[in-house]
Design an enzyme around this catalytic site. Structure first.
Site, PDB file in Angstrom:
ATOM      1  N   GLU C  94       0.841  -1.199   0.000  1.00 56.57           N
ATOM      2  CA  GLU C  94       0.000   0.000   0.000  1.00 56.57           C
ATOM      3  C   GLU C  94       0.873   1.244   0.000  1.00 56.57           C
ATOM      4  O   GLU C  94       1.424   1.627   1.046  1.00 56.57           O
ATOM      5  CB  GLU C  94      -0.924  -0.004   1.217  1.00 56.57           C
ATOM      6  CG  GLU C  94      -2.063   1.000   1.045  1.00 56.57           C
ATOM      7  CD  GLU C  94      -2.737   1.402   2.358  1.00 56.57           C
ATOM      8  OE1 GLU C  94      -2.385   0.865   3.420  1.00 56.57           O
ATOM      9  OE2 GLU C  94      -3.610   2.281   2.302  1.00 56.57           O
ATOM     10  N   ASP C 297       1.611 -14.530  12.926  1.00 56.06           N
ATOM     11  CA  ASP C 297       0.435 -15.117  12.288  1.00 56.06           C
ATOM     12  C   ASP C 297      -0.438 -13.934  11.864  1.00 56.06           C
ATOM     13  O   ASP C 297      -1.111 -13.320  12.697  1.00 56.06           O
ATOM     14  CB  ASP C 297      -0.291 -16.029  13.282  1.00 56.06           C
ATOM     15  CG  ASP C 297      -1.329 -16.893  12.589  1.00 56.06           C
ATOM     16  OD1 ASP C 297      -1.773 -16.522  11.476  1.00 56.06           O
ATOM     17  OD2 ASP C 297      -1.686 -17.937  13.152  1.00 56.06           O
ATOM     18  N   HIS C 387      -1.526  10.092  -1.178  1.00 58.07           N
ATOM     19  CA  HIS C 387      -1.813   8.895  -1.958  1.00 58.07           C
ATOM     20  C   HIS C 387      -1.607   9.142  -3.444  1.00 58.07           C
ATOM     21  O   HIS C 387      -1.210   8.244  -4.182  1.00 58.07           O
ATOM     22  CB  HIS C 387      -3.213   8.372  -1.651  1.00 58.07           C
ATOM     23  CG  HIS C 387      -3.253   7.643  -0.354  1.00 58.07           C
ATOM     24  ND1 HIS C 387      -3.288   8.295   0.849  1.00 58.07           N
ATOM     25  CD2 HIS C 387      -3.200   6.316  -0.068  1.00 58.07           C
ATOM     26  CE1 HIS C 387      -3.284   7.392   1.827  1.00 58.07           C
ATOM     27  NE2 HIS C 387      -3.230   6.194   1.304  1.00 58.07           N
TER      28      HIS C 387
END
Lengths: 396, 396, 396, 396
Positions: C94, C297, C387
């Protein structure tokens, strides 16, 4: 827009001598409202008992709401605290509600009765303490549990009945929420808890210099729905269960175990989809009606109706059960001593000291009746017709 | 353990002619309970009106619960449907509750009053349809919305007031939950909805051969707490807000904007930690007291008390507001026409047709009073002393 | 529809000798997939280490996903277990994520660093026991806690590191959910817990004849979001906080304390309206990136990202903090020993025994960086532009 | 405590030319970290492709995490967008995970395959607008929906793929949260949405003078768990289901329909008790492994793993299904174009345009495999032994 000038001294409710609980002053206040609003309050004014008995339960009294009361039952209970056949007083204006509960109770009784158990009995209050930073809050979180004996002494100095049973710190940043657990005997206990906890907090503040606090943090979930209620409980945690044999299902609920299980199964999916807390058919209906009838703090229905109902298929029939983790019921204090409310508690032999656990077991059993009856009504289409039949007061 | 032999015909409540609503038969039933339990029910039996009026609101009637009623206010409301100064009847047995609300209402009124707005008005019911597999359920999910006109016709054929306003499918595996939204006018509307929806479902079943259904899926969250209520709502969605200037805070709530904001801020943390639904101080207290007084379906307090209270610091004071997405209130039908309840509604000019939105706005404004009063009581320590002063009925 | 004939032996993945972890067999399996699908898997096949090291972490191996790794920091931590300046390896695809976290970490470091504290360290597993009725389940609920010593002995006989720290019964009808709490040292511990608990359950079954059980009840909330996680926790419960002075806010986050507080305040309302669990800006972003980088995990991000972020206005600036009740992180076992993952843990000095608490504190501090950076980006409109600038891989 | 003097220019990560994505500068940054920390990062540095490809996916790159990748399957899917037999690439370090999923997928395939359906495809973003009081916010709430055409034009001016599909106002006090729904094609779409919505908000601000806004309100539940996700959804809403005949259950899952149903039923109770969002066995395991392998935004696992799994007993076997309301998956953009990720998507024929719905259906079917396999492992005790066998990397 209106300004503060709009409210004048003649708009304020009259302040009467000694707060005005005697019949004459209650009447005078009622007349003041009648005059202000032009409405006759004859029925509200028809109180069958000495209005001085209202003191401690209400302010600015003008009379009483008369809420229709009926009885449902019998329900046969096999608990440790309640044992035998009971009739349940319920106050409601929802047509068909009592018929629904009655049908369920009779079916459970025909099936041999309901087993009940009190699993825990602890009310919660969670004050919050403020610190300048995370490190000092962490230091307090470590210190506090070690002071249990002195904190308990401070808390219990304010009450003859409340017992501090647990103390647990939940730190969030530089704030520490301290969960106090109390045994409150036969009272709902919230007022007792607040007073005891305030004393405990003052002791803490005197012995841990930098702490400031509020006696409420919101975590206790008093009269609010939350996940915390399921894990931590509030008041009585109680469970009830019974096996409904096939013939009882057929004869008294007019449905099969398979159909009743299907409604449970499919509505569990609906509850999960709605992100509900717990699962139930109509806890709130039964709890509200019993709470109004018996002088409970009715707003506690919000926490009390968080729980889990389970239906399980068995070769012999359907095992039905429920678990209510936050059943905050009382048999002394609050509204329990009011005339009609005391009578209603007495119908179940539940008025006064040493009766709260018995009452909690009876309530759980009665509420289970509503769970199976609602399920059966949906499967058979009886829901619509019962409301047509009994709920005739729909708008004309 | 007890067996089904335990229950005999003499244990069942007497079935009386025409269901037994006349005074004589109500008395006979009450006497039967008195005899069974050995308890005098004199006060429960003191009903100030013709017991035939109980029909449609209760079964197995024995009389009425008398719940103490007082008035709080005035509260000045600036809404579209409610405008002016109102006095709020509240029925409760929780000492200090009315004093708490009254203090908040007066402060709001002194501040210039409360703005209110109805944001939506739609009740929900969500039947569920069953299919053999995912593909056939998906086909139905696509088909159903296109039948809106005919489904609406079927639903509305059963009611003069209900209007079907929305229909949305939520498929889960091979089950399709169909959310019906209805406008129900001034009634709470659940019975109306069930009947209309059952007719709609039967139309569907006749026109989509393979569907079987239950009229309830549990998703509607009627009388249950859920996240669904916040997004989708139930009944009136209403908001209320006011700016409390610094001087009003000081004079009537004895606290500062900063302190009141701090209690909001810190208890939001407590609510988040408890995984509560929404945030509030004491919605349930105010809602329950008003619901009992005015003949609402009191069990609806469980859904109605899901909402969000907000406090915001401003240079001029504190902006306080709330949003109640599931305020299921009525001014016709249900218990609203009972004598004391009708009188209570009339105090606010809210009895009868075309009054439900007005009533909803008044309720929202009144409940906001409780939010600020509770916050102030905690910050000042007044919570403990108020309950000491007004709640004297604690266990002895 | 397809039938079971559709799947032939040639459709099943090849079962290779010794499960096929050596390079040649991994390549053969990969080639089998390439042939079946016509896709070249050259990059997936580019593993920089001996494929035998994959054993215990994966089955049917064909290589590795290469997830972009960068570093953010430095972050200055003042905890009990972590102390000093750290660089945080983060694996993500991302764009702008690392820049966002880095900015927040630098601001926190400039502000003097982040205080951290481990509040609890206990993993949970909740087997469920079945009984014929409520009464027998209640009897078990009373019996079980008294057997703590023997249950602990049975559980701990299977593990050198796990310690049974708590045992609590939650009865629902005739089912009893038994919450086992364990200290699991530096491992995530779920496998250890399951084995130990299964041994404990077998001991119970041998000593309490009628019990049958499942080792999972769903209540433990492993990799699932729930309210239980907030109250009961899972793994490390950790908090972190810092005071951001006005000048740091201005210089490094380009916003004011007031603006940052406003975004917190208004998005809390959004979280409450959405019925979210807890409150956070972007826990999942930081946790996922660190979990992937360090061999955690990763599915545990679901439970680990339940928590509460708080922003508080102070005269000197903004106090920012978070509390993560279910941070299930490990520094041994699972994927922590894989080559790139071990290197990533080593960057923070967190690989191996006695490092898990240190690691948890660093993670909490790093994640706090993301909370303030996200908030600042929204208030300044920088979210969109960042972004645009860093996340250039948007669809063309 | 440390002060801001602690951080020096030599502590900041080196800013390299053009952000430093070429191999030499990635190596230089890695060397800087190696020197700072004394750790060799040889494996992290082993990237099999041109590091310039990392641009847009990460900042401060030092290489890649190598996450073990295996394949599970085959899974036979009968959807509208996916049809046929698929092998599922999964990246994880949790031993036994792939074996668990593979077993479930094979059983579903042997049973004739999984039906799937896309029920909705809409991503959500919810900016929030601020007003001086409740009345002005209410006026905006009424105005905004009527501007849909112009708001859409403003939003869509920024994107070629995004389509504004819905706009709904949620007012809370004087704040209005406006839920924008978008169709985002084959991209996850969050960046696209933010940009489009920011443009829409600017249009609103230009045309409704008093509004100020933030582009996020927290209500959208991006990467956060909430009830809103169930009702409103996020990205693909997808369902999958299959009938498992008795012989398939016995042969491939070694259990009976009754036993598998019992585990579902009893763990639903556990989920309800934990106040979980939805119900599932191990969504997060499968979703995380697929998301890492295929370059999804892995943090979206938090929203994607909110859903509902259902098991239903049938005469012929067990009907198993799931519904995922917030499956935010993409086949273009984000990390999907990275070398190993593109290869993994290609294994399923899911790389690139017009593949997202197909991919969503395959994911739902694969995840269903994990649900039945987990259930079966618990009922048979295989859970413990499988982890003993495959998860050998437990701490020594």
């Amino acid at each position: 827009m209106a300004t503060s000038n709009d409210i004048g001294v003649t708009d304020l409710l009259p302040r009467l001598k000694d707060q005005g609980y005697d019949a004459e002053r209650v009447a005078r206040r009622r007349a003041w409202i009648e005059e202000k609003t032009g409405v006759s309050l004859r029925n509200i004014g028809s109180v069958s008992f000495d209005t001085e008995e209202l003191r401690g339960n209400i302010e600015n009294p003008i009379g009483a709401a008369q809420v229709p009361m009926g009885v449902a039952g019998p329900i046969l209970v096999h608990g440790r605290h309640a044992s035998g056949m009971f009739y349940i007083p319920m106050a409601t204006s929802e047509g068909a509600l009592i018929r629904s509960y009655e049908r369920g109770m009779v079916a459970l009784t025909r099936a041999g009765g309901v087993q009940t158990a009190i699993l825990a009995d602890e009310n919660q209050i969670v004050p919050t303490f403020f610190f300048p930073d995370v490190a000092s809050a962490a230091a307090f979180s470590e210190w506090a549990p070690g002071q249990m004996a002195q904190i308990r002494a401070a808390a219990e100095s304010t009450t003859r009945h409340g017992k501090l049973t647990d103390l647990k710190c939940y730190q969030v940043g530089r704030q520490v929420l301290v969960n106090f657990g109390y045994f409150t005997g036969d009272a709902q206990g919230m007022n007792m808890l607040v007073k005891a906890t305030d004393a405990a907090c003052q002791w803490i503040q005197n012995n841990y210099p930098i702490a400031s606090y509020f006696v409420f943090s919101g975590m206790c979930s008093e009269k609010r729905p939350s996940g915390f209620l399921l894990t931590r409980g509030k008041g009585k945690r109680v469970t009830a269960g019974a096996l409904l044999p096939h013939d009882v299902l057929k004869m008294y609920l007019h449905c099969t175990a398979e159909k009743l299980f299907q409604i449970w199964h499919s509505t569990v999916i609906g509850h999960l989809h709605a992100n509900s807390i717990g699962y139930n058919a109509q806890y709130a209906n039964g709890l509200t009606a019993i709470f109004i009838a018996t002088g409970q703090d009715v707003a506690n229905v919000v926490n009390a109706s968080c729980g889990v109902t389970n239906f399980e298929l068995q070769p012999e029939g359907l095992y039905v059960s429920l678990m209510l983790p936050a059943l905050t019921v009382a048999t002394i204090g609050g509204g329990t001593g009011l005339p009609t409310q005391r009578e209603a508690l007495s119908i179940m032999g539940c008025y006064g000291a040493s009766k709260a656990k018995k009452f909690a077991e009876i309530v759980a059993a009665a509420v289970l009746g509503g769970e199976i009856s609602m399920g059966a009504a949906i499967t058979t289409g009886g829901f619509v017709s019962a409301h047509e039949h009994y709920g005739r007061n729909r708008p004309k």
